[in-house]
Design a protein around this motif. Structure first.
Motif, PDB file in Angstrom:
ATOM      1  N   PHE A 116      -7.652  -0.385  -2.017  1.00 38.45           N
ATOM      2  CA  PHE A 116      -7.005   0.927  -1.958  1.00 38.45           C
ATOM      3  C   PHE A 116      -6.598   1.382  -3.354  1.00 38.45           C
ATOM      4  O   PHE A 116      -6.484   0.578  -4.285  1.00 38.45           O
ATOM      5  N   GLU A 117      -6.397   2.675  -3.492  1.00 35.14           N
ATOM      6  CA  GLU A 117      -5.961   3.279  -4.748  1.00 35.14           C
ATOM      7  C   GLU A 117      -4.445   3.433  -4.700  1.00 35.14           C
ATOM      8  O   GLU A 117      -3.918   4.159  -3.852  1.00 35.14           O
ATOM      9  N   PRO A 118      -3.710   2.751  -5.579  1.00 34.37           N
ATOM     10  CA  PRO A 118      -2.244   2.839  -5.514  1.00 34.37           C
ATOM     11  C   PRO A 118      -1.756   4.215  -5.946  1.00 34.37           C
ATOM     12  O   PRO A 118      -2.410   4.909  -6.730  1.00 34.37           O
ATOM     13  N   LYS A 121       0.817  -1.216   0.000  1.00 31.51           N
ATOM     14  CA  LYS A 121       0.000   0.000   0.000  1.00 31.51           C
ATOM     15  C   LYS A 121       0.852   1.268   0.000  1.00 31.51           C
ATOM     16  O   LYS A 121       0.452   2.299  -0.562  1.00 31.51           O
ATOM     17  N   ASP A 122       2.031   1.214   0.619  1.00 31.91           N
ATOM     18  CA  ASP A 122       2.884   2.410   0.723  1.00 31.91           C
ATOM     19  C   ASP A 122       3.874   2.539  -0.432  1.00 31.91           C
ATOM     20  O   ASP A 122       4.682   3.473  -0.443  1.00 31.91           O
ATOM     21  N   GLN A 123       3.846   1.602  -1.363  1.00 36.29           N
ATOM     22  CA  GLN A 123       4.782   1.636  -2.489  1.00 36.29           C
ATOM     23  C   GLN A 123       4.235   2.518  -3.620  1.00 36.29           C
ATOM     24  O   GLN A 123       3.033   2.715  -3.753  1.00 36.29           O
ATOM     25  N   GLU A 131      -8.633  -3.665 -11.502  1.00 34.27           N
ATOM     26  CA  GLU A 131      -9.439  -4.656 -10.780  1.00 34.27           C
ATOM     27  C   GLU A 131      -8.706  -5.188  -9.557  1.00 34.27           C
ATOM     28  O   GLU A 131      -9.284  -5.347  -8.476  1.00 34.27           O
ATOM     29  N   ALA A 132      -7.400  -5.469  -9.717  1.00 36.12           N
ATOM     30  CA  ALA A 132      -6.618  -6.034  -8.615  1.00 36.12           C
ATOM     31  C   ALA A 132      -6.589  -5.092  -7.419  1.00 36.12           C
ATOM     32  O   ALA A 132      -6.775  -5.512  -6.267  1.00 36.12           O
ATOM     33  N   PHE A 133      -6.368  -3.808  -7.656  1.00 38.61           N
ATOM     34  CA  PHE A 133      -6.290  -2.864  -6.542  1.00 38.61           C
ATOM     35  C   PHE A 133      -7.677  -2.526  -5.990  1.00 38.61           C
ATOM     36  O   PHE A 133      -7.810  -2.145  -4.829  1.00 38.61           O
ATOM     37  N   HIS A 134      -8.696  -2.707  -6.802  1.00 45.56           N
ATOM     38  CA  HIS A 134     -10.056  -2.568  -6.287  1.00 45.56           C
ATOM     39  C   HIS A 134     -10.334  -3.666  -5.267  1.00 45.56           C
ATOM     40  O   HIS A 134     -10.933  -3.420  -4.204  1.00 45.56           O
TER      41      HIS A 134
END
Length: 310
Positions: free
Chosen positions: A224-226, A198-200, A217-220
């Motif tokens: 969180f929103e990268p 998440k912090d990258q 889709e993966a981050f959904h």
């Protein structure tokens, strides 16, 4: 144009008529066209009805052409020549049968898939030239639909392919991996849970590319929103930025052979695992085009070779 839309005058009847005028008898006409004598006789009889004047007279069991038939023959021959030229010019405008095949592909498929297909096509049709266009999924699909490409190699889903108008030949399924700079400190013994990153910072492909939708889709799913540092328009630029330490990304497995020694590649944890279906796509109304049939045959051989290795 003075033709009556209800007039049942067809090219088939005119071809039978011209062949009869050349052969002289119903039997020889039937043999030349691989038809029955009854079919030939019916075509000539109904042609007279369509033309609305007598064309033949009977002499015993034989049909004898009247002067009106010889006059019609002259114009039919001229019509056939014009129609042949028209069909040929239409094919030229459509880019069909001109010794050139316009193929669109994703950048990532130029590593192995496209070279293999081109080599196979050169063996099948040595005189065929192949024009290659590289771009995003959306761009290539649009170019195919507007007729500026003959076939495309893309990642497909049911939502973006009209199976009524497009022919789809699946080649292979491809897994998606997390790609990280070689200098990053990672737990390579575990599957990659995106929540741990998440912090990258991330780099990504622009909208319309095959991996873009999977990235979203993966981050959904991760919830969180990268933080995306930059978006690029080809996968090689994206992975070069990852190599340089700019950020992480998601990458299709077909890129592993080139980057497995310069990037860290981790398989995604189960909630984020996804596959791309790579396929050859072309217009269904061109499935009899010899060049596209050769491409499809080569695609099937390539797909079988991958299954044999699995």
């Amino acid at each position: 144009m003075s033709f009556d839309i209800n007039n049942d005058l067809t090219v088939r009847k005119l071809v039978i008529f011209m062949t009869f005028m050349e052969k002289g008898t119903i039997a020889r006409t039937a043999e030349a066209l691989n038809l029955s004598g009854v079919s030939v006789h019916r075509a000539l009889h109904t042609l007279e009805e369509n033309v609305r004047c007598p064309l033949f007279t009977h002499k015993g069991r034989n049909l004898i052409a009247l002067p009106s038939a010889w006059t019609l023959l002259e114009y039919c021959q001229e019509m056939a020549q014009i129609l042949d030229r028209g069909l040929e010019e239409a094919r030229k405008v459509a880019g069909v049968g001109q010794g050139r095949l316009r193929v669109g592909t994703l950048y990532s498929l130029t590593l192995e898939t496209v070279p293999r297909l081109i080599m196979g096509m050169k063996l099948r049709r040595p005189d065929l030239e192949m024009d290659l266009t590289m771009g995003s999924n959306d761009m290539l699909l649009h170019m195919l639909q507007e007729g500026s490409l003959d076939a495309i190699l893309i990642s497909i889903s049911e939502s973006d392919i009209d199976r009524n108008s497009l022919e789809v030949l699946p080649l292979f399924h491809d897994d998606i991996f997390l790609a990280a700079p070689a200098s990053a400190t990672l737990n390579t013994r575990e599957l990659a849970d995106l929540r741990d990153y998440k912090d990258q910072k991330f780099v990504a492909l622009a909208e319309g590319f095959a991996t873009y939708a999977g990235f979203q889709e993966a981050f959904h799913i991760a919830g969180f929103e990268p933080e995306i540092v930059t978006r690029v328009n080809d996968i090689f630029s994206m992975l070069s930025l990852v190599q340089a330490g700019v950020g992480f990304t998601l990458m299709p497995g077909r890129m592993k052979k080139v980057y497995e020694n310069s990037l860290q590649l981790l398989k995604l944890a189960e909630p984020y695992q996804m596959q791309q279906l790579i396929a050859i796509v072309f217009a269904r109304n061109r499935e009899q085009d010899p060049s596209l049939r050769a491409l499809a045959a080569e695609g099937r051989m390539y797909a079988r070779s991958l299954q044999d290795l699995a």
